[in-house]
Scaffold this motif. Structure first.
Motif, PDB file in Angstrom:
ATOM      1  N   UNK A  49     -22.333 -28.947  12.995  1.00 11.66           N
ATOM      2  CA  UNK A  49     -22.644 -28.240  14.239  1.00 11.66           C
ATOM      3  C   UNK A  49     -21.610 -28.561  15.313  1.00 11.66           C
ATOM      4  N   UNK A  50     -21.182 -29.815  15.371  1.00 14.79           N
ATOM      5  CA  UNK A  50     -20.164 -30.220  16.337  1.00 14.79           C
ATOM      6  C   UNK A  50     -18.847 -29.499  16.061  1.00 14.79           C
ATOM      7  N   UNK A  51     -18.458 -29.477  14.799  1.00 13.82           N
ATOM      8  CA  UNK A  51     -17.190 -28.844  14.423  1.00 13.82           C
ATOM      9  C   UNK A  51     -17.222 -27.345  14.721  1.00 13.82           C
ATOM     10  N   UNK A  52     -18.356 -26.713  14.432  1.00 16.75           N
ATOM     11  CA  UNK A  52     -18.466 -25.268  14.658  1.00 16.75           C
ATOM     12  C   UNK A  52     -18.349 -24.911  16.133  1.00 16.75           C
ATOM     13  N   UNK A  53     -18.678 -25.874  16.996  1.00 16.91           N
ATOM     14  CA  UNK A  53     -18.608 -25.624  18.446  1.00 16.91           C
ATOM     15  C   UNK A  53     -17.340 -26.199  19.070  1.00 16.91           C
ATOM     16  N   UNK A  54     -16.394 -26.609  18.231  1.00 16.09           N
ATOM     17  CA  UNK A  54     -15.196 -27.275  18.753  1.00 16.09           C
ATOM     18  C   UNK A  54     -14.356 -26.365  19.649  1.00 16.09           C
ATOM     19  N   UNK A  55     -14.357 -25.077  19.378  1.00 17.74           N
ATOM     20  CA  UNK A  55     -13.599 -24.138  20.203  1.00 17.74           C
ATOM     21  C   UNK A  55     -14.447 -23.753  21.416  1.00 17.74           C
ATOM     22  N   UNK A  56     -14.515 -24.661  22.378  1.00 17.60           N
ATOM     23  CA  UNK A  56     -15.341 -24.473  23.583  1.00 17.60           C
ATOM     24  C   UNK A  56     -14.472 -24.692  24.818  1.00 17.60           C
ATOM     25  N   UNK A 249     -28.245 -32.394  41.974  1.00 22.14           N
ATOM     26  CA  UNK A 249     -27.329 -33.514  42.234  1.00 22.14           C
ATOM     27  C   UNK A 249     -26.313 -33.638  41.102  1.00 22.14           C
ATOM     28  N   UNK A 250     -26.782 -33.503  39.872  1.00 22.08           N
ATOM     29  CA  UNK A 250     -25.902 -33.669  38.717  1.00 22.08           C
ATOM     30  C   UNK A 250     -24.932 -32.488  38.583  1.00 22.08           C
ATOM     31  N   UNK A 251     -25.329 -31.325  39.070  1.00 21.63           N
ATOM     32  CA  UNK A 251     -24.393 -30.198  39.124  1.00 21.63           C
ATOM     33  C   UNK A 251     -23.235 -30.526  40.057  1.00 21.63           C
ATOM     34  N   UNK A 252     -23.559 -31.025  41.220  1.00 25.46           N
ATOM     35  CA  UNK A 252     -22.510 -31.377  42.189  1.00 25.46           C
ATOM     36  C   UNK A 252     -21.627 -32.494  41.658  1.00 25.46           C
ATOM     37  N   UNK A 253     -22.215 -33.413  40.886  1.00 25.69           N
ATOM     38  CA  UNK A 253     -21.466 -34.551  40.365  1.00 25.69           C
ATOM     39  C   UNK A 253     -20.747 -34.278  39.062  1.00 25.69           C
ATOM     40  N   UNK A 254     -20.921 -33.078  38.508  1.00 22.76           N
ATOM     41  CA  UNK A 254     -20.247 -32.733  37.254  1.00 22.76           C
ATOM     42  C   UNK A 254     -20.730 -33.550  36.069  1.00 22.76           C
ATOM     43  N   UNK A 255     -22.000 -33.939  36.078  1.00 24.10           N
ATOM     44  CA  UNK A 255     -22.535 -34.791  35.007  1.00 24.10           C
ATOM     45  C   UNK A 255     -23.064 -33.899  33.893  1.00 24.10           C
ATOM     46  N   UNK A 256     -22.123 -33.397  33.083  1.00 23.21           N
ATOM     47  CA  UNK A 256     -22.457 -32.402  32.067  1.00 23.21           C
ATOM     48  C   UNK A 256     -22.153 -32.924  30.666  1.00 23.21           C
ATOM     49  N   UNK A 257     -23.037 -32.605  29.744  1.00 25.89           N
ATOM     50  CA  UNK A 257     -22.827 -32.924  28.338  1.00 25.89           C
ATOM     51  C   UNK A 257     -21.870 -31.905  27.749  1.00 25.89           C
ATOM     52  N   UNK A 258     -20.889 -32.355  26.979  1.00 27.98           N
ATOM     53  CA  UNK A 258     -19.896 -31.428  26.424  1.00 27.98           C
ATOM     54  C   UNK A 258     -20.559 -30.373  25.550  1.00 27.98           C
ATOM     55  N   UNK A 259     -19.943 -29.201  25.485  1.00 26.01           N
ATOM     56  CA  UNK A 259     -20.501 -28.096  24.708  1.00 26.01           C
ATOM     57  C   UNK A 259     -20.650 -28.449  23.227  1.00 26.01           C
ATOM     58  N   UNK A 260     -19.648 -29.067  22.568  1.00 27.19           N
ATOM     59  CA  UNK A 260     -19.851 -29.458  21.170  1.00 27.19           C
ATOM     60  C   UNK A 260     -21.001 -30.453  20.995  1.00 27.19           C
TER      61      UNK A 260
END
Length: 364
Positions: A49-56, A249-260
């Motif tokens: 699943x991670x590999x399939x989403x690598x092109x993000x 708050x987390x939007x403003x702080x850029x606290x995001x989990x990577x797409x893959x």
């Protein structure tokens, strides 16, 4: 101006360095049972699943994809027995440790506000309070705390380091007390799928919370149950009135989990078989180490869940650490987790089968 680092205690693991050197010098090499880090492969379906989403190439969203939120809500209802969980009730986070460390700050706590956590506990609860300049204290029973100024109450069941599990009755009593006094309750349940002699229950279960999520949030991680510590994948579930401002708050702080990683988490949450297989691995290692430690003169307390054995020889934890280091075995001293642990050590069973077998041989 004082640096933020001045607010923090000495990093405890630095104290273990000389004992690690002693253990590493053993002719058979070190058996490192000090840190509960996964050592087994990431399940293949998650890797795919991670590999399939690598092109993000684009930015991921902090709230996660709708598919991830579906996966989280589905798992929370299926595994925890929660009811009426919607997307508003969940929030992906970048591993659970960053949440624990920065939650008091994100809640707007500061001097005069109080944070409470168990007497024996993961050190990052204290770190979070220190970063926010909030006051902090420990408890044996949280319902004996003075609720005045208590803004954040941490539960941890199953416990790190002891493996203790709070019963459904205890959780119900604590949730009711917190609500009565307007205390926000966060329950760290990252080891919930690793119960051995007990069946851990979530604060999200309706038998505990009466069918309401008001004032309660559960913290869950994929690090232990799915071997994803390197992916940094975790989430919150609970009161939407708490999660909504945290999301902003987390939007403003850029606290995001990577797409893959989000794609990998979807696969992990949708499959229970790899969790069963990993549990069997840990169960065998736990049984082998427990038997060897008891035979070596240790007493095991609690340890009914999690990835650790809470062990003592009724001596200073550092004497025990030194003794085991001479055998080439490294464990964590109990006082890393509070003064009440000064005569205990925490023994992780997250080593490979070969290393566990070697530890058993040396202890025997």
């Amino acid at each position: 101006m004082s640096a933020v680092s001045d607010r923090l205690p000495t990093f405890p693991w630095d104290k273990l360095a000389p004992y690690k050197a002693t253990a590493a010098a053993h002719p058979g090499g070190i058996v490192d049972l000090s840190v509960g880090t996964p050592v087994d492969p990431v399940p293949e379906l998650i890797q795919k699943a991670l590999i399939a989403a690598a092109d993000s190439p684009g930015y991921p969203t902090v709230w996660g994809t709708p598919e991830l939120r579906d996966a989280i809500t589905g798992w929370v209802e299926r595994r925890l027995g929660a009811r009426e969980i919607t997307h508003r009730h969940v929030l992906p986070i970048v591993g659970s440790k960053e949440l624990v460390a920065w939650l008091p700050t994100q809640l707007g706590l500061g001097p005069g506000d109080r944070v409470a956590y168990p007497r024996l506990a993961y050190p990052t609860y204290e770190v979070g309070a220190r970063l926010a300049r909030a006051d902090y204290e420990v408890y044996d029973d949280p319902t004996t705390l003075d609720p005045e100024g208590l803004k954040l109450l941490w539960l941890n069941s199953p416990s790190n380091p002891t493996g203790r599990v709070l019963s459904k009755e205890e959780l119900t009593r604590i949730v009711a007390w917190a609500r009565e006094h307007g205390v926000l309750l966060f329950s760290d349940e990252c080891y919930l799928e690793l119960g051995w002699d007990a069946d851990p229950v979530s604060v999200l279960h309706p038998d505990v919370n009466g069918g309401s999520h008001e004032g309660i949030v559960a913290v869950h991680s994929l690090s232990k149950r799915s071997n994803l510590a390197g992916y940094r994948a975790a989430f919150l579930a609970g009161d939407p009135e708490v999660l909504a401002p945290l999301l902003e708050i987390r939007k403003h702080g850029g606290m995001m989990t990577s797409a893959p990683t989000q794609a990998a988490a979807i696969a992990a949450l949708g499959d229970d078989e790899h969790v069963r297989i990993q549990r069997e691995r840990y169960a065998a290692r736990r049984d082998a180490l427990r038997t060897a430690l008891v035979g070596h003169g240790f007493r095991i307390e609690h340890s009914e869940a999690s990835l650790y054995l809470w062990a003592t020889r009724s001596e200073s934890c550092w004497d025990t650490v030194a003794h085991l280091a001479e055998l080439g075995i490294l464990v964590a001293p109990g006082d890393f987790y509070g003064e009440a642990g000064e005569r205990y050590v925490r023994v992780a069973f997250t080593a490979t089968d070969e290393r566990v077998a070697e530890a058993v041989r040396r202890l025997s």
